[in-house]
Design an enzyme around this catalytic site. Sequence first.
Site, PDB file in Angstrom:
ATOM      1  N   HIS A 266       0.828  -1.208   0.000  1.00  0.00           N
ATOM      2  CA  HIS A 266       0.000   0.000   0.000  1.00  0.00           C
ATOM      3  C   HIS A 266       0.859   1.254   0.000  1.00  0.00           C
ATOM      4  CE1 HIS A 266      -3.707  -2.304   1.683  1.00  0.00           C
ATOM      5  NE2 HIS A 266      -3.607  -2.392   0.381  1.00  0.00           N
TER       6      HIS A 266
ATOM      7  N   ARG B  54     -19.772  20.330  -6.362  1.00  0.00           N
ATOM      8  CA  ARG B  54     -20.521  19.281  -5.666  1.00  0.00           C
ATOM      9  C   ARG B  54     -21.138  19.898  -4.411  1.00  0.00           C
ATOM     10  NH1 ARG B  54     -15.321  17.269  -6.523  1.00  0.00           N
ATOM     11  NH2 ARG B  54     -15.128  15.752  -8.219  1.00  0.00           N
TER      12      ARG B  54
ATOM     13  N   ARG C 136     -24.005  21.632  -9.368  1.00  0.00           N
ATOM     14  CA  ARG C 136     -24.845  20.436  -9.437  1.00  0.00           C
ATOM     15  C   ARG C 136     -25.784  20.385  -8.241  1.00  0.00           C
ATOM     16  NH1 ARG C 136     -21.796  14.804  -9.249  1.00  0.00           N
ATOM     17  NH2 ARG C 136     -21.693  15.327  -7.029  1.00  0.00           N
TER      18      ARG C 136
ATOM     19  N   GLU D 224     -24.727  10.315 -17.013  1.00  0.00           N
ATOM     20  CA  GLU D 224     -23.998   9.347 -16.192  1.00  0.00           C
ATOM     21  C   GLU D 224     -24.675   7.988 -16.127  1.00  0.00           C
ATOM     22  OE1 GLU D 224     -23.621  10.989 -12.240  1.00  0.00           O
ATOM     23  OE2 GLU D 224     -25.473  12.134 -12.484  1.00  0.00           O
TER      24      GLU D 224
ATOM     25  N   ASP E 218     -19.624   7.423 -12.916  1.00  0.00           N
ATOM     26  CA  ASP E 218     -20.857   6.633 -12.842  1.00  0.00           C
ATOM     27  C   ASP E 218     -21.192   5.999 -14.179  1.00  0.00           C
ATOM     28  OD1 ASP E 218     -21.911   6.441 -10.239  1.00  0.00           O
ATOM     29  OD2 ASP E 218     -22.513   8.539 -10.273  1.00  0.00           O
TER      30      ASP E 218
ATOM     31  N   ARG F 204     -17.751   0.669  -9.031  1.00  0.00           N
ATOM     32  CA  ARG F 204     -16.434   1.296  -9.027  1.00  0.00           C
ATOM     33  C   ARG F 204     -15.796   1.286  -7.644  1.00  0.00           C
ATOM     34  NH1 ARG F 204     -17.258   7.285  -8.186  1.00  0.00           N
ATOM     35  NH2 ARG F 204     -19.484   7.663  -8.045  1.00  0.00           N
TER      36      ARG F 204
ATOM     37  N   CYS G  62     -16.932  15.930 -16.767  1.00  0.00           N
ATOM     38  CA  CYS G  62     -16.517  16.308 -15.417  1.00  0.00           C
ATOM     39  C   CYS G  62     -16.063  15.117 -14.597  1.00  0.00           C
ATOM     40  CB  CYS G  62     -17.645  17.047 -14.691  1.00  0.00           C
ATOM     41  SG  CYS G  62     -19.155  16.086 -14.512  1.00  0.00           S
TER      42      CYS G  62
END
Length: 837
Positions: free
Chosen positions: A459, A566, A602, A696, A720, A730, A767
């Site tokens: 990691h 957002r 949005r 999306e 999406d 995802r 986007c």
Amino acid sequence: MPDNNNDLTLSAPLSGPVLTLGNVPDDVFASGAMGDGIAIDPLNDCLHAPCAGVVIHVARTGHALTIRADNGAEVLLHVGIDTVELQGEGFALLVQQGARVSNGQPLVRFDLDRIARQCKSLVSLIILTNGEQFELRPVAVNAVKVGEALLRIVARQAGVVQPVMADTAEAHASASVRITHRGGLHARPAALIRKTAQGFSSLSQLHFAGKSASCASLIGLMGLGIGEQDEVQVTCRGQDCDAALQALVAALSLTTAEAVQAPVIAAARPVNREAGVLQGVCAAPGLVCGPLFRLNSIELPEDPRNHARHEQLQHLDSALEQVRGEIRNTLEHARQRQAVEEEEIFAAHLALLEDPTLLEAATAAIEHGSAATHAWRDAIQAQCAVLLGLGKPLFAERANDLRDLQQRVLRALLGEAWQFELPAGAIVVAHELTPSDLLQLSAQNAAGICMAEGGATSHVAILARGKDLPCVVALGSEVLAITQGQRVVLDAANGRLELNPDDARHAQVHQIRDAQKQRRQLQQAQAHAAASTLDGVGIEVAANVASSSEAQIAYDNGADGVGLLRTEFLFVDRRTAPDEQEQRQAYQAVMDAMGDKSVIIRTIDVGGDKQLDYLPLPAEANPVLGLRGIRMAQVRPELLDQQLRALLQVSPLQRCRILLPMVSEVDELLHIRQRLDELCAELQLTQRPELGVMIEVPAAALMAEQLAEHADFLSIGTNDLSQYTLAMDRDHAGLAARVDALHPALLRLIAQTCSGAAKHGRWVGVCGALASDPLATPVLVGLGVRELSVSPPQIAAIKDRVRHLDAAQCRQLSQALLNLSSAGAVRQACQHHWPLS
């Protein structure tokens, strides 16, 4: 109430309706991560003992305690959800830790009204924490009164897997499956199994080589030592056992690979054949020179083992909660930056930190007199020893994640801040660094990293690549003997640490780095200029942001506007929704930060994996396919109305554009457009802001021409769109690497979107994360995209990429990409046609 054969019936500690764990409004309890159990929505204000036993643990805030029954079963009683935040106020403990209690004895009195007003929920838990020794069998009741029979605890027969019985009162299912995960069941696939099991109410276990582990325990799963191609048995017990078994078999037999992008992935140490050079393995490429700085781990003194149990348990609880908070902050920042791999790594750390096996081991050591520091260290080291003893490199690397949690919690217990004075341009050396170490070193501008141990699939390696921080692992213990402050050259791409570089080598390294820096500076110097292709096609490069501060960063970095604000940042992590005034001020602050540039805002996109505490939604089998995005307006229209009113009051209104998420049909757009017109009339506005639609879901892409007839612009959310088109979550640990937006199917949908929009003279933006990928820039330009909304640090580089493209050539070559067979083939073709220098 003891029964025959060491079994036990628990009586109800509270009065009220009975709930299954799956209906508890808390992810940790509902997932079974704390253990199997049941819940009661209390109608009384006193918690009673469900059986005779000893109180072995009392939470410092009095909201929870654990009783060890006479048969050895350990039962956690937890009043309310998030009641720890009351810091003990409203709770009156009637017993102390170590006290012997009788069945039905009052344990805790609590203020029902206060909990109801100030906490997430009154729902209280009865959890069996040592489920490896016992199993629960609920008594079929809908509601109980204090003292009535609630649960049966049945001792498991050691080492025996219970057979499936056709006439059993509780459904069972089992199957054998061969593990195809690369490297076996290490941390990431174990996290996948745990996440899969959490989707069902059944108790699920894996059995291998005479050992068993609950699917709720990451440590338990990894401790089985299951390797690639090993055959295991899966057992599920509960009402949905068949569905749980099918899902777990699919998850266990899924072929996955570590997402390794380094040139070399083997961690075996190469033979050193060159004097003055230590040879290791590249984990993240790069070339740097600078002074060497050695980082040492925390060492503890001898433990006298005569500590007060209650005090040490409180210390551990406080430290664990502090570290959980730190990890949650890291997760939130990773989500905002769309750093998917970083998010996955620390989500696994959070799960490990809540793992019942680990917590029980530390608590047991404290019960025997250990200090919290030593109990935690020993619990971690015991689990690391199990993983290291398996003799498999990937399991050994995953032990490093446990050591990370050891260091973090020890720092919290000792009150030590993670702070070192690094020399300018330092190359940090350590025996083995942890993910949190790397994030801190990156934040303090370390120039490079080298480790005596470690692997290129760790990691730490993944994070180093994401941070563009040169890193070499497996250099051997010799690296720890280098004099502190000695100047070295780290040629990470070739896995080399040069110990005695001469002046010429220093000059060469500086020349190479200067050239790279000069190019970045040139890009940044031109960042505020418009971006056009060589043949004059203008491409707007905007920014994705989630606050006014991020908008200011975007403006300073040369953004042509905000391509996606957002608005969820206003609604999450709070107990009530923001009012219209608060929303208007927040949106206006973003507008002000962007000067005279346009801002696309949005509307709220919650539901699915984004839940709000104050907006309860019905449980959904497939949340990402349920009530999310614009569909919320169907069930909570007042929420969207309030947001639209706030948006219509920003100034100047012509620079504000409104974007609707998760639209899948024209009627949804027409409904919101009509409502927007009505609100404009109510507010006596003579102009309406532009209204756009997010593409999306595949349905929206296929209907792009019809949507463009009524929308002012279209914006493609490739994240999406990828998961819905490819039918791959995802966030799925085993599929994340395959959710690639350069898949030909995605490119076909993007092409159709641009074609449909062009018929009505509408422009199309992107986007999603694909817009920030410079390899994808020529493809998007070629397919007709005219706006790219990227993360703020990438604005200059994407604009520079656009300026070196010929749009006509991009159009011609991009069409051919639609016929390729895979995302990998597309990426290879892109690298050939438009190489990244």
